[in-house]
Design a protein around this motif. Sequence first.
Motif, PDB file in Angstrom:
ATOM      1  N   SER A  73       0.819  -1.218   0.000  1.00  0.00           N
ATOM      2  CA  SER A  73       0.000   0.000   0.000  1.00  0.00           C
ATOM      3  C   SER A  73       0.853   1.269   0.000  1.00  0.00           C
ATOM      4  O   SER A  73       0.338   2.366  -0.199  1.00  0.00           O
ATOM      5  CB  SER A  73      -0.919   0.025   1.233  1.00  0.00           C
ATOM      6  OG  SER A  73      -0.210   0.404   2.401  1.00  0.00           O
ATOM      7  N   ILE A  74       2.160   1.127   0.196  1.00  0.00           N
ATOM      8  CA  ILE A  74       3.024   2.309   0.253  1.00  0.00           C
ATOM      9  C   ILE A  74       3.167   2.866  -1.166  1.00  0.00           C
ATOM     10  O   ILE A  74       3.605   2.176  -2.073  1.00  0.00           O
ATOM     11  CB  ILE A  74       4.408   1.983   0.854  1.00  0.00           C
ATOM     12  CG1 ILE A  74       4.252   1.302   2.215  1.00  0.00           C
ATOM     13  CG2 ILE A  74       5.253   3.243   0.947  1.00  0.00           C
ATOM     14  CD1 ILE A  74       3.431   2.065   3.232  1.00  0.00           C
ATOM     15  N   ASN A  75       2.757   4.110  -1.322  1.00  0.00           N
ATOM     16  CA  ASN A  75       2.685   4.725  -2.635  1.00  0.00           C
ATOM     17  C   ASN A  75       3.410   6.067  -2.637  1.00  0.00           C
ATOM     18  O   ASN A  75       3.835   6.555  -1.604  1.00  0.00           O
ATOM     19  CB  ASN A  75       1.213   4.910  -3.025  1.00  0.00           C
ATOM     20  CG  ASN A  75       1.007   4.924  -4.515  1.00  0.00           C
ATOM     21  OD1 ASN A  75       1.946   5.031  -5.286  1.00  0.00           O
ATOM     22  ND2 ASN A  75      -0.242   4.832  -4.936  1.00  0.00           N
ATOM     23  N   ILE A  76       3.504   6.651  -3.828  1.00  0.00           N
ATOM     24  CA  ILE A  76       4.125   7.967  -4.013  1.00  0.00           C
ATOM     25  C   ILE A  76       3.127   8.868  -4.725  1.00  0.00           C
ATOM     26  O   ILE A  76       2.452   8.441  -5.653  1.00  0.00           O
ATOM     27  CB  ILE A  76       5.391   7.870  -4.885  1.00  0.00           C
ATOM     28  CG1 ILE A  76       6.389   6.905  -4.281  1.00  0.00           C
ATOM     29  CG2 ILE A  76       6.006   9.247  -5.106  1.00  0.00           C
ATOM     30  CD1 ILE A  76       7.492   6.527  -5.235  1.00  0.00           C
ATOM     31  N   ARG A  77       3.094  10.115  -4.270  1.00  0.00           N
ATOM     32  CA  ARG A  77       2.259  11.113  -4.948  1.00  0.00           C
ATOM     33  C   ARG A  77       3.070  12.398  -5.065  1.00  0.00           C
ATOM     34  O   ARG A  77       3.675  12.845  -4.093  1.00  0.00           O
ATOM     35  CB  ARG A  77       0.982  11.367  -4.149  1.00  0.00           C
ATOM     36  CG  ARG A  77       0.062  12.397  -4.785  1.00  0.00           C
ATOM     37  CD  ARG A  77      -1.204  12.612  -3.971  1.00  0.00           C
ATOM     38  NE  ARG A  77      -0.893  13.318  -2.736  1.00  0.00           N
ATOM     39  CZ  ARG A  77      -1.409  13.002  -1.542  1.00  0.00           C
ATOM     40  NH1 ARG A  77      -2.236  11.992  -1.396  1.00  0.00           N
ATOM     41  NH2 ARG A  77      -1.090  13.700  -0.471  1.00  0.00           N
ATOM     42  N   PRO A  88       0.954   5.555   2.962  1.00  0.00           N
ATOM     43  CA  PRO A  88       0.161   4.326   2.811  1.00  0.00           C
ATOM     44  C   PRO A  88      -1.216   4.663   2.237  1.00  0.00           C
ATOM     45  O   PRO A  88      -1.916   5.536   2.761  1.00  0.00           O
ATOM     46  CB  PRO A  88       0.052   3.803   4.243  1.00  0.00           C
ATOM     47  CG  PRO A  88       0.141   5.020   5.083  1.00  0.00           C
ATOM     48  CD  PRO A  88       1.007   6.000   4.349  1.00  0.00           C
ATOM     49  N   GLU A  89      -1.564   4.002   1.171  1.00  0.00           N
ATOM     50  CA  GLU A  89      -2.911   4.167   0.612  1.00  0.00           C
ATOM     51  C   GLU A  89      -3.934   3.555   1.565  1.00  0.00           C
ATOM     52  O   GLU A  89      -3.601   2.693   2.374  1.00  0.00           O
ATOM     53  CB  GLU A  89      -3.025   3.452  -0.736  1.00  0.00           C
ATOM     54  CG  GLU A  89      -2.267   4.106  -1.855  1.00  0.00           C
ATOM     55  CD  GLU A  89      -2.475   3.374  -3.153  1.00  0.00           C
ATOM     56  OE1 GLU A  89      -3.031   3.960  -4.075  1.00  0.00           O
ATOM     57  OE2 GLU A  89      -2.089   2.182  -3.227  1.00  0.00           O
ATOM     58  N   GLU A  90      -5.166   3.981   1.423  1.00  0.00           N
ATOM     59  CA  GLU A  90      -6.274   3.433   2.228  1.00  0.00           C
ATOM     60  C   GLU A  90      -6.760   2.138   1.566  1.00  0.00           C
ATOM     61  O   GLU A  90      -7.691   2.151   0.785  1.00  0.00           O
ATOM     62  CB  GLU A  90      -7.438   4.439   2.281  1.00  0.00           C
ATOM     63  CG  GLU A  90      -7.148   5.669   3.076  1.00  0.00           C
ATOM     64  CD  GLU A  90      -7.431   5.502   4.557  1.00  0.00           C
ATOM     65  OE1 GLU A  90      -8.043   4.508   4.966  1.00  0.00           O
ATOM     66  OE2 GLU A  90      -7.008   6.388   5.310  1.00  0.00           O
ATOM     67  N   VAL A  98     -10.200  -2.308   9.636  1.00  0.00           N
ATOM     68  CA  VAL A  98      -9.052  -1.411   9.655  1.00  0.00           C
ATOM     69  C   VAL A  98      -8.447  -1.304   8.263  1.00  0.00           C
ATOM     70  O   VAL A  98      -8.417  -2.278   7.511  1.00  0.00           O
ATOM     71  CB  VAL A  98      -7.970  -1.921  10.625  1.00  0.00           C
ATOM     72  CG1 VAL A  98      -7.192  -0.775  11.211  1.00  0.00           C
ATOM     73  CG2 VAL A  98      -8.503  -2.773  11.724  1.00  0.00           C
ATOM     74  N   THR A  99      -7.929  -0.112   7.933  1.00  0.00           N
ATOM     75  CA  THR A  99      -7.268   0.090   6.641  1.00  0.00           C
ATOM     76  C   THR A  99      -5.757   0.094   6.825  1.00  0.00           C
ATOM     77  O   THR A  99      -5.247   0.210   7.939  1.00  0.00           O
ATOM     78  CB  THR A  99      -7.678   1.438   6.013  1.00  0.00           C
ATOM     79  OG1 THR A  99      -7.154   2.498   6.817  1.00  0.00           O
ATOM     80  CG2 THR A  99      -9.187   1.554   5.872  1.00  0.00           C
TER      81      THR A  99
END
Length: 146
Positions: A73-77, A88-90, A98-99
């Motif tokens: 879920s670890i992302n970049i924006r 971390p994305e939801e 839990v998300t």
Amino acid sequence: MVLVKWSSRTVNVEIIGIDETIRRLNAVSQQIKTRTDVEMARLANFVQQEAQESIVGNRGLPTTVNTGLFASSINIRKDSDMNYLVYPEEKSYPDSPVTTAEIATFFEYGTSKVDRRPHFGDTKERTQQIVIDAIKKIIQTTINDF
């Protein structure tokens, strides 16, 4: 070049080539911005990978994954010029309310039931100087190229 002329009643101070100097400085400035932004994208990917490695137990903290959903879920924006966010994305866990973003907070600070595993703080500490040095190098290289 600065030229100083003198006559019987005046001293004339003139800068020759200032327009060309300003044009070159503007070109260097634009190149620094362009090259730095490209490097920032590369560095954001590096930081993302380091956070994921921390989560899966490869950077000194205990492993935090069961399904791999948290690590994936670890992302970049890119939020703006020169600003990338690793987060971390939801994502929802199956069979749990839990998300992944909530799990990130639980592990970062700990709870009464979950030991603290500060993956993001740890990643920041490990990568901060690498990021700073890489950006300094890009700026210095760009200046030297002109």
